[in-house]
Motif scaffolding. Structure first.
Motif, mmCIF file in Angstrom:
data_model
loop_
_atom_site.group_PDB
_atom_site.id
_atom_site.type_symbol
_atom_site.label_atom_id
_atom_site.label_comp_id
_atom_site.label_asym_id
_atom_site.label_seq_id
_atom_site.Cartn_x
_atom_site.Cartn_y
_atom_site.Cartn_z
ATOM 1 N N GLN A 4 0.959 -1.140 -0.090
ATOM 2 C CA GLN A 4 -0.086 0.216 -0.071
ATOM 3 C C GLN A 4 0.907 1.057 -0.058
ATOM 4 O OE1 GLN A 4 -3.014 0.071 3.032
ATOM 5 N NE2 GLN A 4 -4.436 0.556 1.514
ATOM 6 N N ASP A 5 0.491 2.072 -1.016
ATOM 7 C CA ASP A 5 1.418 3.366 -1.037
ATOM 8 C C ASP A 5 0.619 4.403 -0.262
ATOM 9 O OD1 ASP A 5 2.984 5.384 -2.102
ATOM 10 O OD2 ASP A 5 2.024 5.380 -4.025
ATOM 11 N N HIS A 6 1.271 5.725 -0.142
ATOM 12 C CA HIS A 6 0.633 6.705 0.465
ATOM 13 C C HIS A 6 1.073 7.888 -0.376
ATOM 14 C CE1 HIS A 6 0.899 3.969 3.676
ATOM 15 N NE2 HIS A 6 0.159 4.654 4.676
ATOM 16 N N LYS A 7 -0.047 8.295 -1.362
ATOM 17 C CA LYS A 7 0.357 9.132 -2.384
ATOM 18 C C LYS A 7 0.209 10.577 -2.129
ATOM 19 C CE LYS A 7 -1.462 5.875 -5.795
ATOM 20 N NZ LYS A 7 -0.707 5.510 -6.963
ATOM 21 N N ARG A 8 -0.590 10.973 -0.985
ATOM 22 C CA ARG A 8 -0.704 12.345 -0.680
ATOM 23 C C ARG A 8 0.388 12.867 0.085
ATOM 24 N NH1 ARG A 8 -5.804 14.835 -1.191
ATOM 25 N NH2 ARG A 8 -7.150 13.435 -2.364
ATOM 26 N N THR B 34 1.741 13.067 -4.837
ATOM 27 C CA THR B 34 2.871 13.140 -4.924
ATOM 28 C C THR B 34 3.477 11.722 -5.814
ATOM 29 O OG1 THR B 34 3.294 11.504 -3.058
ATOM 30 C CG2 THR B 34 3.353 14.107 -2.811
ATOM 31 N N GLY B 35 4.526 11.449 -5.847
ATOM 32 C CA GLY B 35 4.968 10.238 -6.460
ATOM 33 C C GLY B 35 5.066 9.164 -5.488
ATOM 34 N N GLY B 36 4.716 9.489 -4.303
ATOM 35 C CA GLY B 36 4.505 8.526 -3.116
ATOM 36 C C GLY B 36 5.299 8.743 -1.861
ATOM 37 N N LEU C 62 4.271 -5.985 -13.925
ATOM 38 C CA LEU C 62 3.114 -5.601 -14.265
ATOM 39 C C LEU C 62 2.416 -5.219 -12.813
ATOM 40 C CD1 LEU C 62 0.488 -4.930 -16.070
ATOM 41 C CD2 LEU C 62 -0.336 -7.060 -15.032
ATOM 42 N N TYR C 63 2.324 -3.555 -12.719
ATOM 43 C CA TYR C 63 1.880 -3.180 -11.459
ATOM 44 C C TYR C 63 0.500 -2.776 -11.464
ATOM 45 C CZ TYR C 63 1.427 1.060 -8.229
ATOM 46 O OH TYR C 63 1.069 2.033 -7.261
ATOM 47 N N VAL C 64 -0.500 -3.395 -10.919
ATOM 48 C CA VAL C 64 -1.878 -3.436 -10.973
ATOM 49 C C VAL C 64 -2.199 -2.497 -9.642
ATOM 50 C CG1 VAL C 64 -4.051 -4.293 -11.106
ATOM 51 C CG2 VAL C 64 -1.971 -5.573 -11.750
ATOM 52 N N ALA D 8 3.669 -0.078 -15.831
ATOM 53 C CA ALA D 8 4.471 -1.169 -16.726
ATOM 54 C C ALA D 8 5.700 -1.440 -15.915
ATOM 55 C CB ALA D 8 4.521 -0.602 -18.251
ATOM 56 N N ARG D 9 5.838 -0.941 -14.753
ATOM 57 C CA ARG D 9 7.051 -1.405 -13.968
ATOM 58 C C ARG D 9 6.676 -1.375 -12.481
ATOM 59 N NH1 ARG D 9 6.235 3.131 -11.298
ATOM 60 N NH2 ARG D 9 4.580 4.424 -12.207
ATOM 61 N N LEU D 10 7.709 -1.539 -11.778
ATOM 62 C CA LEU D 10 7.487 -1.644 -10.197
ATOM 63 C C LEU D 10 7.481 -0.166 -9.651
ATOM 64 C CD1 LEU D 10 9.720 -4.628 -8.541
ATOM 65 C CD2 LEU D 10 7.512 -4.645 -9.280
ATOM 66 N N GLY D 11 6.680 -0.042 -8.603
ATOM 67 C CA GLY D 11 6.365 1.331 -8.199
ATOM 68 C C GLY D 11 7.430 1.761 -7.072
ATOM 69 N N ASP D 12 7.605 3.166 -6.986
ATOM 70 C CA ASP D 12 8.439 3.742 -6.088
ATOM 71 C C ASP D 12 7.602 4.655 -5.030
ATOM 72 O OD1 ASP D 12 10.181 5.413 -4.761
ATOM 73 O OD2 ASP D 12 11.269 5.942 -6.484
ATOM 74 N N PRO D 13 7.284 4.391 -3.909
ATOM 75 C CA PRO D 13 8.059 3.491 -2.820
ATOM 76 C C PRO D 13 7.796 2.101 -2.824
ATOM 77 C CG PRO D 13 6.463 4.744 -1.643
ATOM 78 C CD PRO D 13 6.524 5.167 -3.229
ATOM 79 N N GLU D 14 6.917 1.507 -3.479
ATOM 80 C CA GLU D 14 6.685 0.063 -3.231
ATOM 81 C C GLU D 14 7.783 -0.762 -3.324
ATOM 82 O OE1 GLU D 14 5.002 2.172 -5.212
ATOM 83 O OE2 GLU D 14 3.032 1.900 -5.468
HETATM 84 N N1 GLY Z 1 4.069 4.699 -6.056
HETATM 85 C C1 GLY Z 1 3.180 4.897 -7.384
HETATM 86 C C2 GLY Z 1 4.000 4.740 -8.520
HETATM 87 O O1 GLY Z 1 5.062 4.097 -8.507
HETATM 88 O O2 GLY Z 1 3.617 4.895 -9.567
#
Ligand code: GLY
Ligand code: AMP
Length: 427
Positions: free
Chosen positions: A217-221, A231-233, A274-276, A292-298
């Motif tokens: 789980q990301d925290h986007k705000r 934000t980006g996370g 694949l990031y869903v 189409a990639r892994l998330g940042d910060p996930e």
């Molecule tokens: N943390 C969301 C992203 O990488 O798109």
């Protein structure tokens, strides 16, 4: 074996750490990397090439016998880095340009999901303000909020949630007349608001087989309590308790398998990560977005929880055998807290001296992944909006959060901003 990692964030630092653990890996090059990857030493080094210098990256990879390239961010995928490398016989993790449209074109992704019956919010696509406004004007009050999105890449910031008709019309004016999202909003998706809680799942796939990482789980705000700008996370944790085994089974059955099969059937086989991004409402998943990639910060929580060797799994995804390669997760939990520069996600300060107490990294369970950092002579300074991503592992989410925040307290730079409520909702 030599590896190349494209990108400069904390995600790429986390990739470098995980891949360096493989004894067969001799050199890892980061293009361009950051202050943290510059400090790793040993087999890891930065090279002065940026993520969109595709021809130079290919030439570097060929000259340095790079056995496998990992692409961190989305922009080189959209620009066709995978197509380019494959045309020269180079192994690379990611989807080809046409398959990366699952992320780079929200209108493509929404139409694709409609064609294949994948659950997602009802939507329409617009190319001009007048028709978008007339659609909004025709909606009954109970259809609000509506979510208005730039179809193209916008670093996670191209989404406006309009609570009523007036807000939607203002947003459409800003998008089409003031061009706040630039050409990323030449096409605009307007979709129904989904209720529920968000979580993300990540697969590594060769186009037909796939393996799952833990959910996160990301925290986007930017603000505590999920307030303020996107934000980006700002932090993440894994696994997400919301994604129970039963929910994960539904996500595989309703989303992941039909997505891979649908892309293959359309002649556009999807490979790589694949990031869903999902909204889960009373156990029922609905897709909010694909990446189409892994998330940042996930990535900074998902990779430290992978017990098996990442490099072997990535090689299996391009050479065959993805279904049999070990892909085991550690028990326990991981949390990461992002430290950002004052002002982020708007214009932010940079050039601030960063000090890290040597006690901060005294345990294998704590990792400081760098993003916007660089060396100015001997001094580590801030250079970006998101500066550091402080990850800790623990036997429970509470323990990993406690360790991550204790470490954050040992790091200093002027104006540092971070959220104090990462993971709070899941505790
Ligand atoms: N943390 C969301 C992203 O990488 O798109
Ligand atoms: P996206 O770039 O599509 O992931 O959207 C960014 C964020 O906006 C998501 O992580 C959600 O928090 C929110 N969002 C996007 N679409 C919806 C929707 N249909 N309903 C509710 N929230 C949404």
């Amino acid at each position: 074996m030599n590896l190349l990692i494209i990108g400069s964030g904390a995600r790429e630092h986390a990739f470098a750490k995980a891949l360096a653990a493989n004894a067969r890996v001799q050199k890892i090059f980061l293009a361009p990397g950051n202050g943290g990857t510059a400090m790793m030493g040993g087999k890891v080094s930065n090279i002065p090439l940026k993520a969109l210098q595709l021809d130079e990256l290919l030439e570097f990879a060929l000259r340095n016998q790079v056995a496998l390239t990992v692409v961190g961010p989305e922009q080189p995928l959209e620009a066709g880095v995978v197509d380019l490398f494959r045309a020269s016989g180079m192994k690379i993790i990611g989807p080809v340009k046409a398959a990366a449209r699952l992320e780079s074109s929200k209108s493509f992704a929404k139409d694709f999901m409609r064609r294949h019956g994948i659950p997602s919010a009802a939507y329409r696509v617009f190319r001009d303000e007048a028709s978008a406004v007339s659609c909004i004007a025709g909606l009954t009050d109970d259809r609000f909020p509506q979510v208005i999105k730039a179809s193209g890449l916008c670093a996670g910031k191209g989404v406006i949630i309009a609570l009523d008709r007036r807000e939607a019309i203002v947003a459409l004016k800003e998008i089409f007349e003031d061009r706040i999202f630039g050409s990323a909003a030449d096409e605009v998706v307007i979709e129904d608001f989904l209720h529920g809680q968000e979580a993300s799942v990540f697969a590594l796939t060769d186009g037909s087989q796939y393996r799952l990482f833990l959910s996160a789980q990301d925290h986007k705000r930017i603000g505590e309590g999920d307030t303020g700008k996107n934000t980006g996370g700002m932090g993440a944790y894994a696994p997400a308790p919301l994604v129970t085994p039963e929910v994960m089974r539904k996500i595989e059955e309703l989303v992941i398998r039909p997505t891979l099969a649908g892309m293959a059937a359309e002649g556009c086989s999807y490979t790589g990560f694949l990031y869903v991004g999902l909204m889960i409402d009373r156990g029922e998943p609905s897709v909010v977005e694909f990446n189409a990639r892994l998330g940042d910060p996930e990535t900074q929580v998902v990779l430290p929880l992978l017990q098996s060797d990442l490099c072997d799994a990535l090689l299996a995804s391009v050479e065959g055998g993805l279904d049999t390669v070990p892909f085991d997760m550690r028990s326990g939990s991981a949390a990461t807290v992002v430290m950002a520069s004052c002002g982020y996600p708007d214009a932010f300060e940079s050039g601030k001296l960063i000090t890290i107490d040597p006690l901060a990294e005294d345990s294998d369970d704590v990792m400081i992944f760098h993003a916007g950092t660089a060396f100015d002579g001997e001094s580590l300074i801030t250079t970006g909006g998101r500066v550091l991503s402080v990850t800790a592992l623990g036997s429970s989410l509470g323990e990993s959060l406690e360790r991550a925040y204790r470490t954050v307290g040992l790091i200093h730079f002027d104006g540092a901003v971070y959220r104090r409520d990462i993971g709070a909702k899941a505790l």
